[in-house]
Enzyme design. Structure first.
Site, PDB file in Angstrom:
ATOM      1  N   LYS A 242     -16.924 -28.489   0.525  1.00 51.01           N
ATOM      2  CA  LYS A 242     -15.997 -29.473   1.085  1.00 51.01           C
ATOM      3  C   LYS A 242     -14.747 -28.821   1.665  1.00 51.01           C
ATOM      4  O   LYS A 242     -14.427 -27.666   1.403  1.00 51.01           O
ATOM      5  CB  LYS A 242     -15.653 -30.528   0.032  1.00 51.01           C
ATOM      6  CG  LYS A 242     -16.838 -31.459  -0.221  1.00 51.01           C
ATOM      7  CD  LYS A 242     -16.473 -32.720  -0.941  1.00 51.01           C
ATOM      8  CE  LYS A 242     -17.679 -33.666  -0.960  1.00 51.01           C
ATOM      9  NZ  LYS A 242     -17.429 -34.888  -1.749  1.00 51.01           N
ATOM     10  N   ARG A 281     -23.414 -31.971  -7.626  1.00 52.85           N
ATOM     11  CA  ARG A 281     -24.185 -32.228  -6.396  1.00 52.85           C
ATOM     12  C   ARG A 281     -23.886 -31.098  -5.416  1.00 52.85           C
ATOM     13  O   ARG A 281     -22.733 -30.916  -5.001  1.00 52.85           O
ATOM     14  CB  ARG A 281     -23.778 -33.584  -5.815  1.00 52.85           C
ATOM     15  CG  ARG A 281     -24.517 -34.006  -4.556  1.00 52.85           C
ATOM     16  CD  ARG A 281     -24.052 -35.402  -4.119  1.00 52.85           C
ATOM     17  NE  ARG A 281     -24.757 -35.871  -2.937  1.00 52.85           N
ATOM     18  CZ  ARG A 281     -24.357 -35.634  -1.686  1.00 52.85           C
ATOM     19  NH1 ARG A 281     -23.252 -34.934  -1.464  1.00 52.85           N
ATOM     20  NH2 ARG A 281     -25.062 -36.103  -0.666  1.00 52.85           N
TER      21      ARG A 281
END
Length: 300
Positions: A242, A281
């Site tokens: 991210k 995840r």
């Protein structure tokens, strides 16, 4: 849950949705309980921020999912719609055309499949195809029919924190206290599922790293995993590749590109596992699986 019928007293008296799960398909009851789980990300999209287009066709997506399964992914999360800031929404019908053949193939191969969707209609068809988990990144902003569906089917559900349109660049990302505000807002959303008849065992909480969060907000939430665990639900952490990791790893003022964020992702996996999260995840399954196994051995 192997049977996805609603538990007695938890929802309307309807027949269970038909499943195509094979006899050797994995169930939640089969998952390891002595370590943090690893969920592999499988984007069947042309425009996801990290791997858009790589697995946009069903055949290539199935092959990638089978490789994740063979590499040891505990869960494979199949998504057919990108939520990157500049992406354009697709119809539920197009989303379903992308993902349902992939879900069916992976379930038949014995994988435990999650579906990343904001649409209740897609979630229902995915459950019918054998998916056991719905991963909704909308913060319940998109489809108010989701609580009733989860209650009726008995499926597991990831309730992620977000504010406003998930494609906007940090919408409403101002908090009095990011940790307290996220917990308060997640609790209110969770109560909507309870009101619909869902059980606590179905709900998994995700603080929504990178969604309606400034860079340091993500670190504050990671440092407060203990508070999230204290809500009594399983916790999912999705930090893989991210933007806040790209900023952390910037060189010469330029953020590290997504594919250069995997080492930092593995570090977060290890720390999250040490903090007791239920699942991480990630895009790259193998290194994170090594990390959670190592962390489990250390703690044991």
């Amino acid at each position: 849950m192997d049977s996805l019928a609603a538990a007695p007293g938890t929802g309307p008296a309807t027949s269970p949705l038909p499943l195509v799960r094979s006899a050797r398909a994995r169930r939640f009851e089969d998952l390891p309980t002595d370590r943090t789980l690893v969920m592999g990300i499988l984007n069947v999209t042309p425009d996801s921020f990290s791997d858009g287009g790589q697995f946009a066709q069903a055949d290539s997506a199935i092959q990638a999912g089978l490789k994740m399964h063979c590499d040891g992914a505990d869960i494979i999360d199949v998504g057919g719609e990108s939520t990157r800031p500049d992406s354009v929404r697709v119809t539920a019908e197009e989303e379903q055309q992308r993902i349902l053949p992939v879900v069916e193939a992976l379930v038949k191969a014995g994988a435990l499949v999650s579906v990343d969707t904001m649409n209740a209609s897609t979630a229902e068809k995915a459950i019918q195809a054998g998916a056991a988990l719905i991963n909704d990144v909308s913060g319940l902003e998109v489809d108010p029919a989701m609580p009733a569906l989860i209650a009726r089917t008995g499926a597991h559900y990831v309730l992620m924190h977000s504010r406003g349109a998930v494609r906007s660049s940090d919408p409403h990302a101002e908090y009095d206290s990011v940790v307290d505000d996220v917990i308060t807002e997640l609790t209110k959303l969770r109560d909507q599922f309870y009101a619909a008849g869902a059980t606590p065992e179905q709900i998994i909480l995700d603080p929504g790293l990178g969604f309606s969060k400034h860079g340091n907000d993500n670190w504050e939430l990671l440092r407060s995993i203990g508070k999230l665990n204290g809500l009594g639900h399983r916790v999912l952490i999705g930090a893989s590749r991210k933007r806040f990791l790209g900023s952390l790893l910037a060189r010469s003022g330029k953020a590290a590109p997504p594919l250069e964020r995997d080492d930092a992702t593995v570090a977060i996996t290890a720390l999250a596992a040490f903090s007791g999260v239920w699942c991480v995840r990630v895009h790259n399954v193998g290194p994170s699986l090594d990390a959670v196994k190592t962390t489990a051995a250390w703690k044991a």
